[in-house]
Design an enzyme around this catalytic site. Structure first.
Site, PDB file in Angstrom:
ATOM      1  N   ASN A 148      -4.527  -8.141  -4.285  1.00  0.00           N
ATOM      2  CA  ASN A 148      -5.131  -6.815  -4.385  1.00  0.00           C
ATOM      3  C   ASN A 148      -4.156  -5.849  -5.059  1.00  0.00           C
ATOM      4  OD1 ASN A 148      -3.352  -6.366  -2.204  1.00  0.00           O
ATOM      5  ND2 ASN A 148      -4.752  -4.929  -1.242  1.00  0.00           N
ATOM      6  N   ASP A 183       0.824  -1.218   0.000  1.00  0.00           N
ATOM      7  CA  ASP A 183       0.000   0.000   0.000  1.00  0.00           C
ATOM      8  C   ASP A 183       0.856   1.266   0.000  1.00  0.00           C
ATOM      9  OD1 ASP A 183      -2.099  -1.860   0.411  1.00  0.00           O
ATOM     10  OD2 ASP A 183      -1.909  -1.665   2.576  1.00  0.00           O
ATOM     11  N   GLU A 190     -11.374  -0.245  -3.303  1.00  0.00           N
ATOM     12  CA  GLU A 190     -10.509   0.302  -2.246  1.00  0.00           C
ATOM     13  C   GLU A 190      -9.460   1.200  -2.881  1.00  0.00           C
ATOM     14  OE1 GLU A 190      -8.531  -2.956  -0.331  1.00  0.00           O
ATOM     15  OE2 GLU A 190      -7.758  -3.790  -2.199  1.00  0.00           O
TER      16      GLU A 190
END
Length: 475
Positions: free
Chosen positions: A281, A27, A216
């Site tokens: 992800n 992230d 997201e």
């Protein structure tokens, strides 16, 4: 002494991705300050089952944020972890720290830095500092955004912040995610909200960003008066209307105002599985550095190379290009990465935790010198630095600051490959008493121009050799 060079795993020489091989980092979020890029990352740490086998990443125990920085985008300095949540963290009210966002703002004539983080998916907190590397404090002692915040009551996942300080000094925070009641096409869970001048309060009501197939990963950047909101699409596996974002890709919307209205365009970065053969992800950050644009994102390339691709992610970097009309070209993610934008200066002190490539070593904070060192050095381990400029005069002395351990050993200098041109070797004595830093020097010659530099470590097998604090050359 005979030895065999240990192999680089994950990031190999000539490749820029993943950015580091001695730690994970997910992230990513970029902060440009001065002449460096700082990347703040969810600090993925291996989890084990009762038999000592690496299990799937649950994210449940992550309460620190990892930080690396670079001035050239190939050699990265590991600054370790920020203790964010939990009893040892700055925000003791929080239990987790996921998906950070960092921003700089001048307030009352002083540089201030703000680090936003997700407390799992139930709220967003903020820390502040006078430096991009801390120390960090919790300026408000509670969450910045909760479900009691106006306009966010129905947000499924209250996480993944991105922050913009606009040209007029006003701040905005973008966040949210999730799919309520299988509303895949129009989840309605993306939000934007104005921040107070102090950057530690919110103003008014959060506005909905109508992001198609939102999942997201909020992102925000501004270019030529256009605001780009970017996000990751959800993994709905049914049929999608034409023009909808495919599953697990980074999509973008634009506006001429920081809070919208927004126009959807298309996706720009396919899922990591498309490029690297290991899916998961997708999470990104877009930033400008020295006039060029870049996208940081994560993929499980390091853990895949280690044979443990169980949700442990590493940060990568590639170029991002805007077309003349402002649209964004498809990003080509790869192992090659980006070009080194300037050479490394070996005549200034180089922190040992500044690494282009490595084999076998780790980095750890050493309290006695208040710095992060290269540790876990074994026979055949090495670190490499990309594009080191020795100039036309050349170097005459190599100096290294070390902490001797039981084994001692040597530091060999090689050019352009771990087994490349041998320059000289420095003897590191075995420890004789307390573990204190010592400065060692040796003569060198024949190093001119720009080369990759490798520090190869040798010594007795099976015992700790030494710790490396820093190094530099004398011209």
């Amino acid at each position: 002494m005979t030895f065999q060079l240990n192999q680089a795993i994950g990031k190999i020489p000539s490749h820029g991705n993943p950015l580091v091989a001695n730690r994970y980092g997910a992230d990513p979020y970029a902060l440009v300050f001065g002449d460096r890029v700082y990347l703040y990352m969810t600090n993925d740490v291996l989890e084990y089952d009762g038999n000592g086998v690496v299990k799937e990443n649950s994210y449940s125990s992550i309460n620190t944020i990892a930080v690396i920085s670079s001035g050239d985008l190939v050699n990265w300095t590991d600054h370790g972890e920020i203790a964010v949540a939990g009893p040892e963290g700055a925000a003791k009210w929080a239990t987790q720290s996921w998906a950070p966002a960092a921003v700089h703002k001048v307030i009352d004539g002083k540089d201030k830095f703000f680090l936003y983080f997700a407390n799992n998916a139930s709220g967003i907190g903020v820390l502040s500092s006078d430096s991009p590397l801390g120390p960090w404090i919790d300026p408000i002692g509670e969450a910045l955004i909760l479900r009691s915040t106006p306009g966010v009551e129905d947000v499924t996942w209250l996480f993944d912040p991105a922050v913009l300080v606009d040209d007029d000094g006003k701040g905005y925070i973008y966040f949210g995610g999730g799919v309520p009641e299988e509303e895949y096409a129009e989840p309605g869970t993306a939000r934007v909200m104005a921040l107070g001048d102090d950057m530690t309060s919110v103003l008014g009501t959060a506005e909905v960003i109508p992001a198609p197939y939102m999942f997201e990963d909020a992102g925000i950047h501004k270019r030529d008066g256009v605001y780009y909101y970017t996000y990751c699409s959800n993994f709905y596996d049914g049929e999608r209307p034409e023009g909808s974002p495919p599953a697990g890709e980074i999509a973008y919307m634009t506006s001429d105002k920081p809070m919208g209205p927004w126009t959807y365009h298309e996706t720009i970065l396919k899922n990591p599985g498309h490029f690297f053969g290991v899916s998961g992800n997708n999470h990104h950050a877009i930033f400008q550095f020295h006039e060029e644009w870049y996208i940081a994102y994560h993929a499980q390339t390091l853990s895949k190379a280690q044979g443990i691709a169980n949700g442990y992610r590493s940060t990568h970097l590639n170029r991002l290009f805007h077309n003349e009309d402002g649209s964004i070209r498809d990003v080509e993610a790869d192992y090659k990465g980006v070009q080194q934008i300037k050479p490394l200066n070996p005549y200034q002190r180089v922190q040992a935790a500044t690494i282009g490539w490595s084999a076998g070593v780790k980095t750890e904070f050493e309290a006695t010198v208040e710095e992060r060192l290269v540790t876990d050095i074994d026979n055949g381990d090495w670190i490499g630095l990309s594009g080191v400029d020795f100039g036309s005069k050349g170097a005459v002395v190599f100096s290294a600051s070390v902490i001797s351990l039981e084994g001692g050993g040597t530091i060999e200098l090689h050019l352009d490959d771990p087994a490349g041109l041998f320059i000289n070797e420095m003897s590191v004595p075995a420890a004789n008493g307390p573990e204190n830093p010592i400065e060692l020097k040796m003569e060198v010659n024949g190093i001119e121009g720009i080369h990759d530099l490798y520090l190869v470590f040798t010594g007795k097998t099976g015992i700790p050799l030494f710790k490396l604090i820093s190094w530099h050359f004398i011209e």
